[in-house]
Scaffold this active site. Structure first.
Site, PDB file in Angstrom:
ATOM      1  N   GLU A   1      -5.333  -8.371   0.236  1.00  0.00           N
ATOM      2  CA  GLU A   1      -6.027  -8.051   1.500  1.00  0.00           C
ATOM      3  C   GLU A   1      -7.480  -7.728   1.205  1.00  0.00           C
ATOM      4  OE1 GLU A   1      -4.701  -4.909   4.122  1.00  0.00           O
ATOM      5  OE2 GLU A   1      -2.629  -5.582   3.939  1.00  0.00           O
TER       6      GLU A   1
ATOM      7  N   GLU B   1       0.809  -1.229   0.000  1.00  0.00           N
ATOM      8  CA  GLU B   1       0.000   0.000   0.000  1.00  0.00           C
ATOM      9  C   GLU B   1       0.838   1.274   0.000  1.00  0.00           C
ATOM     10  OE1 GLU B   1      -3.018  -0.069   2.999  1.00  0.00           O
ATOM     11  OE2 GLU B   1      -4.026  -1.784   2.090  1.00  0.00           O
TER      12      GLU B   1
HETATM   13  C1  FCB Z   1      -4.644  -2.085   5.314  1.00  0.00           C
HETATM   14  C2  FCB Z   1      -3.237  -2.387   5.825  1.00  0.00           C
HETATM   15  C3  FCB Z   1      -3.198  -3.478   6.864  1.00  0.00           C
HETATM   16  C4  FCB Z   1      -4.362  -3.384   7.818  1.00  0.00           C
HETATM   17  C5  FCB Z   1      -5.668  -3.298   7.062  1.00  0.00           C
HETATM   18  C6  FCB Z   1      -6.892  -3.269   7.943  1.00  0.00           C
HETATM   19  O1  FCB Z   1      -4.699  -0.792   4.816  1.00  0.00           O
HETATM   20  O2  FCB Z   1      -2.410  -2.783   4.762  1.00  0.00           O
HETATM   21  O3  FCB Z   1      -1.948  -3.404   7.497  1.00  0.00           O
HETATM   22  O4  FCB Z   1      -4.168  -2.326   8.675  1.00  0.00           O
HETATM   23  O5  FCB Z   1      -5.662  -2.148   6.270  1.00  0.00           O
END
Ligand code: FCB
Length: 444
Positions: free
Chosen positions: A351, A169
């Protein structure tokens, strides 16, 4: 798009879970680990909602064996974790910390022993404080320090790890670290933000080259938090704010890295920091696009922040994820389609998941997190719809394996499939872990 019939995932589809070093490891002051910018952030007034730190967190550093056992029990096929730069190189460069090196050796071996693929993220936000003292990502030299760190990781683990992500990210840690003060190192300045964007892009390119040359058969990607940005309440006055945030959030990294260009406004703004040959250094061939997605962003004009945009409210009545994030699975499906068409790379959803501070064991000791099951069900269905529409999605990683330190929210949010009692470190599989186990089994 019309409602699709139930999608059957291909047998090769990869089902995983994700964590990151600072969020789960703990052992912050053990065995030679150096300080990171998040250790400092946690000690800064107002840095973390509940005043907590990642000093102990889920103690994964000591309990990784038990955690891998639980992953195996669930049937998880791939584990995305990050290596802590300050654990390997306490001052960011120079002296290597052998116990840190040994820890990831043990972790990787234990994963392979259970038949779980290690997916290694090089950078998940924990820059060594010693490098921040030299300007961190605002210093162009940071790209070289990162490349040296990548070379150490590649040399040490590349015999067993084949899947690497250069960064997690990009947009989140650069925007919240250097423009909006929601993350470490907490700088709020347009020029610092722009320099950080460009230098992180250079680091990515250098990291890809290092991994490619040192790890035979490496599969290399980068992980982007890509979220559709919409003007709050659909109002015209918020359109410009939404467009600029979209450039910073969604385009500042994948466009130069994959397409070899900065989007129009960024191209102008980054010009002063661009040197001859930079775009060729940044745009290196990669193998996959890592998508982290939770929901759309509603942007509004907000003069309190340096770029004049801020986070607005979700539409009235929008379902809430438990963290105050809006739930729009159809936006996720459309994002997959857009990314597939624009960047033309295989996609891994690295994610997606659901928070909610209210997960707690009941009197019978069970954690009945129906909200997470509902969330994962509709998002995985939406991904299936995108695949049915022709998008090449190869895998899906739930955030997260364990309840953990959720950055600025500390321990007020629980994202895990596994509940962690932070007083005793007892692990309890939540109902969603059983649900995920069945989902994986079902698609094999
Ligand atoms: C993302 C992050 C991860 C976690 C999730 C909920 O933005 O990459 O580390 O905090 O959100």
């Amino acid at each position: 798009m019309k409602k699709a019939s139930r999608f059957v995932f291909p047998p090769k589809f990869l089902w995983g879970v994700s964590t990151s070093a600072y969020q789960v490891e703990g052992a912050a002051n053990e065995e030679g680990r150096g300080l990171s910018i998040w250790d400092i952030r946690c000690r800064t007034k107002g840095g973390v909602t509940d005043g907590s730190t990642g000093d102990v967190s889920a103690d994964h550093y000591h309990r990784y064996g038990e955690d891998i056992g639980l992953m195996h029990q669930i049937g998880i096929q791939a584990y995305r974790f990050s290596v802590a730069w300050p654990r390997l190189l306490p001052r960011g460069r120079g002296q290597v910390n052998q116990p840190g090196i040994d820890f990831y050796d043990r972790l990787i071996d234990a994963l392979l022993e259970k038949g779980i693929q290690p997916w290694l993220t090089l950078y998940h936000w924990d820059l060594p404080q010693s490098l921040d003292d030299l300007g961190g990502w605002t210093n162009r030299d940071c790209a070289g320090w990162y490349a040296d760190f990548a070379a150490l990781v590649a040399r040490r683990y590349g015999d067993r790890v084949k899947h690497f992500a250069t960064f997690n990210e990009f947009s989140v840690f650069t925007l919240f670290g250097y423009a909006i003060p929601w993350a470490a190192p907490g700088v709020t300045d347009r020029a610092s933000h722009l320099k950080a964007i460009h230098h992180v892009n250079l680091a990515h390119g250098a990291g890809v080259d290092v991994l490619r040359s040192l790890v035979p058969g490496a599969s290399i990607g980068a992980i982007h938090n890509h979220q559709k940005v919409l003007p709050e309440h659909g109002r015209d006055e918020n359109r410009e704010a939404a467009a600029l945030l979209d450039e910073h959030w969604n385009r500042a990294f994948p466009d130069p890295q994959i397409l070899g260009v900065y989007s129009p406004r960024l191209a102008q703004d980054i010009e002063p920091y661009l040197q001859a040959g930079d775009m060729a250094r940044i745009c290196r061939p990669i193998d996959w696009f890592g998508l982290n997605h939770y929901g759309p962003i509603f942007a509004r004009v907000d003069p309190q922040f340096v770029w004049g945009y801020g986070w607005g409210d979700s539409p009235p009545g929008a379902a809430d994820h438990g963290v105050g994030w809006p739930v729009f699975p159809e936006v996720f499906r459309d994002e997959l389609v857009t990314i597939g068409q624009r960047y033309k790379l295989p996609i891994y959803v690295t994610e997606n998941g659901c928070g909610g501070g209210f997960d707690a064991p009941n009197a019978a000791g069970q954690v009945l997190d129906e909200h997470r099951i509902n969330y994962l069900t509709v998002f995985i269905d939406a991904m299936g719809q995108a695949m049915q529409a022709g998008v090449d999605v190869r895998g899906y990683f739930v955030w997260s394996l364990l309840d953990n330190f959720e950055w600025g929210s500390g321990y007020t949010q629980r994202f895990g499939l596994i509940h962690v009692d932070f007083d005793t470190q007892k692990r309890t599989l939540k109902k969603s872990a059983g649900w995920y186990a069945a989902k994986i089994k079902d698609s094999q």
